[in-house]
Design a protein around this motif. Structure first.
Motif, short mmCIF file in Angstrom:
data_model
loop_
_atom_site.label_atom_id
_atom_site.label_comp_id
_atom_site.label_asym_id
_atom_site.label_seq_id
_atom_site.Cartn_x
_atom_site.Cartn_y
_atom_site.Cartn_z
N MET A 49 0.85 -1.17 0.00
CA MET A 49 0.00 0.00 0.00
C MET A 49 0.89 1.23 0.00
O MET A 49 1.69 1.44 0.91
CB MET A 49 -0.89 -0.05 1.25
CG MET A 49 -1.74 1.16 1.44
SD MET A 49 -2.90 0.81 2.77
CE MET A 49 -2.85 2.31 3.63
N ALA A 50 0.79 2.00 -0.99
CA ALA A 50 1.58 3.22 -1.12
C ALA A 50 0.88 4.36 -0.39
O ALA A 50 -0.32 4.51 -0.45
CB ALA A 50 1.76 3.58 -2.58
N ILE A 51 1.68 5.09 0.34
CA ILE A 51 1.11 6.23 1.08
C ILE A 51 1.38 7.50 0.28
O ILE A 51 2.52 7.80 -0.06
CB ILE A 51 1.75 6.34 2.47
CG1 ILE A 51 1.50 5.05 3.26
CG2 ILE A 51 1.22 7.54 3.23
CD1 ILE A 51 2.16 5.01 4.61
N SER A 52 0.30 8.17 0.01
CA SER A 52 0.46 9.42 -0.73
C SER A 52 0.45 10.58 0.25
O SER A 52 -0.15 10.49 1.32
CB SER A 52 -0.68 9.58 -1.75
OG SER A 52 -1.92 9.53 -1.08
N PRO A 53 1.12 11.63 -0.10
CA PRO A 53 1.19 12.78 0.80
C PRO A 53 -0.22 13.37 1.00
O PRO A 53 -1.04 13.36 0.09
CB PRO A 53 2.11 13.76 0.11
CG PRO A 53 2.24 13.30 -1.29
CD PRO A 53 1.84 11.86 -1.33
N ASP B 215 -7.20 15.43 5.47
CA ASP B 215 -6.42 14.21 5.26
C ASP B 215 -5.46 13.97 6.42
O ASP B 215 -5.28 12.84 6.89
CB ASP B 215 -5.62 14.30 3.95
CG ASP B 215 -6.51 14.25 2.71
OD1 ASP B 215 -7.67 13.82 2.85
OD2 ASP B 215 -6.03 14.63 1.64
N ILE B 216 -4.85 15.03 6.91
CA ILE B 216 -3.91 14.93 8.03
C ILE B 216 -4.65 14.46 9.28
O ILE B 216 -4.17 13.58 10.00
CB ILE B 216 -3.21 16.28 8.28
CG1 ILE B 216 -2.29 16.61 7.09
CG2 ILE B 216 -2.43 16.25 9.59
CD1 ILE B 216 -1.67 17.98 7.15
N LEU B 217 -5.83 14.98 9.51
CA LEU B 217 -6.62 14.60 10.68
C LEU B 217 -7.06 13.13 10.59
O LEU B 217 -7.05 12.41 11.59
CB LEU B 217 -7.83 15.51 10.86
CG LEU B 217 -7.52 16.96 11.23
CD1 LEU B 217 -8.79 17.80 11.26
CD2 LEU B 217 -6.81 17.02 12.58
N VAL B 218 -7.42 12.70 9.40
CA VAL B 218 -7.80 11.29 9.20
C VAL B 218 -6.61 10.38 9.51
O VAL B 218 -6.74 9.37 10.20
CB VAL B 218 -8.35 11.07 7.77
CG1 VAL B 218 -8.45 9.59 7.47
CG2 VAL B 218 -9.68 11.78 7.59
N ILE B 219 -5.46 10.74 8.97
CA ILE B 219 -4.25 9.95 9.20
C ILE B 219 -3.90 9.96 10.69
O ILE B 219 -3.54 8.91 11.27
CB ILE B 219 -3.07 10.49 8.35
CG1 ILE B 219 -3.35 10.27 6.87
CG2 ILE B 219 -1.75 9.85 8.77
CD1 ILE B 219 -2.37 10.96 5.94
N GLU B 220 -4.03 11.10 11.32
CA GLU B 220 -3.74 11.19 12.75
C GLU B 220 -4.68 10.29 13.57
O GLU B 220 -4.25 9.60 14.48
CB GLU B 220 -3.88 12.64 13.21
CG GLU B 220 -3.46 12.84 14.65
CD GLU B 220 -3.57 14.30 15.09
OE1 GLU B 220 -3.77 14.51 16.29
OE2 GLU B 220 -3.45 15.20 14.25
N ARG B 221 -5.96 10.26 13.20
CA ARG B 221 -6.93 9.39 13.87
C ARG B 221 -6.58 7.92 13.65
O ARG B 221 -6.66 7.11 14.57
CB ARG B 221 -8.35 9.67 13.37
CG ARG B 221 -9.10 10.58 14.31
CD ARG B 221 -10.56 10.72 13.92
NE ARG B 221 -10.74 12.09 13.46
CZ ARG B 221 -11.08 12.48 12.24
NH1 ARG B 221 -11.34 11.59 11.32
NH2 ARG B 221 -11.16 13.74 11.92
N GLU B 222 -6.18 7.58 12.42
CA GLU B 222 -5.80 6.19 12.13
C GLU B 222 -4.59 5.77 12.96
O GLU B 222 -4.54 4.67 13.50
CB GLU B 222 -5.51 6.04 10.63
CG GLU B 222 -6.74 6.10 9.75
CD GLU B 222 -6.42 6.10 8.26
OE1 GLU B 222 -5.21 6.12 7.90
OE2 GLU B 222 -7.36 6.08 7.46
N ILE B 223 -3.61 6.67 13.04
CA ILE B 223 -2.42 6.39 13.83
C ILE B 223 -2.82 6.24 15.31
O ILE B 223 -2.37 5.32 16.00
CB ILE B 223 -1.35 7.49 13.66
CG1 ILE B 223 -0.78 7.45 12.24
CG2 ILE B 223 -0.24 7.35 14.71
CD1 ILE B 223 0.13 8.60 11.89
#
Length: 112
Positions: A1-5, A11-19
């Motif tokens: 799975m490639a992570i795109s910027p 998008d940052i908040l979604v990634i932060e929640r996932e982390i």
């Protein structure tokens, strides 16, 4: 799975929640592992204590039996000696006593 910027703040908040969710999941797994390991160690310790208690009881019983056997042997030897002395005739005893008295009487006074 490639992570795109990330393209936006959302998008940052979604990634932060996932982390954060992944961290929470790992914490939960670690807590569960710690609880299971602690329980396993406690059970092993209790089992070992029970085993040591049984071993100590067996050792104590064996030592008691050994002491009783030795005491019985001592009592039996004393009875045997008493019977031999009792069976000895008075004349034999007088002879033995006279020999020992003679030995004691013949010793120099400073040797006593």
């Amino acid at each position: 799975m490639a992570i795109s910027p990330p393209e936006s703040l959302d998008d940052i908040l979604v990634i932060e929640r996932e982390i954060g969710d992944m961290v929470d999941l790992e914490r939960s797994k670690a807590a569960q592992w710690l609880e299971e390991t602690t329980r396993s160690i406690d059970e092993a310790a209790q089992s070992e204590l029970a085993r040591l208690g049984q071993s100590a009881a067996q050792d104590q019983a064996a030592a008691k039996k050994n002491a009783e056997e030795k005491a019985e042997d001592i009592v039996e030897r004393a009875r045997s000696l008493a019977a031999r002395i009792e069976a000895a005739r008075d004349e034999q005893l007088k002879s033995i006593v006279r020999k020992h008295i003679a030995c004691i009487a013949l010793r120099p006074a400073n040797d006593q």
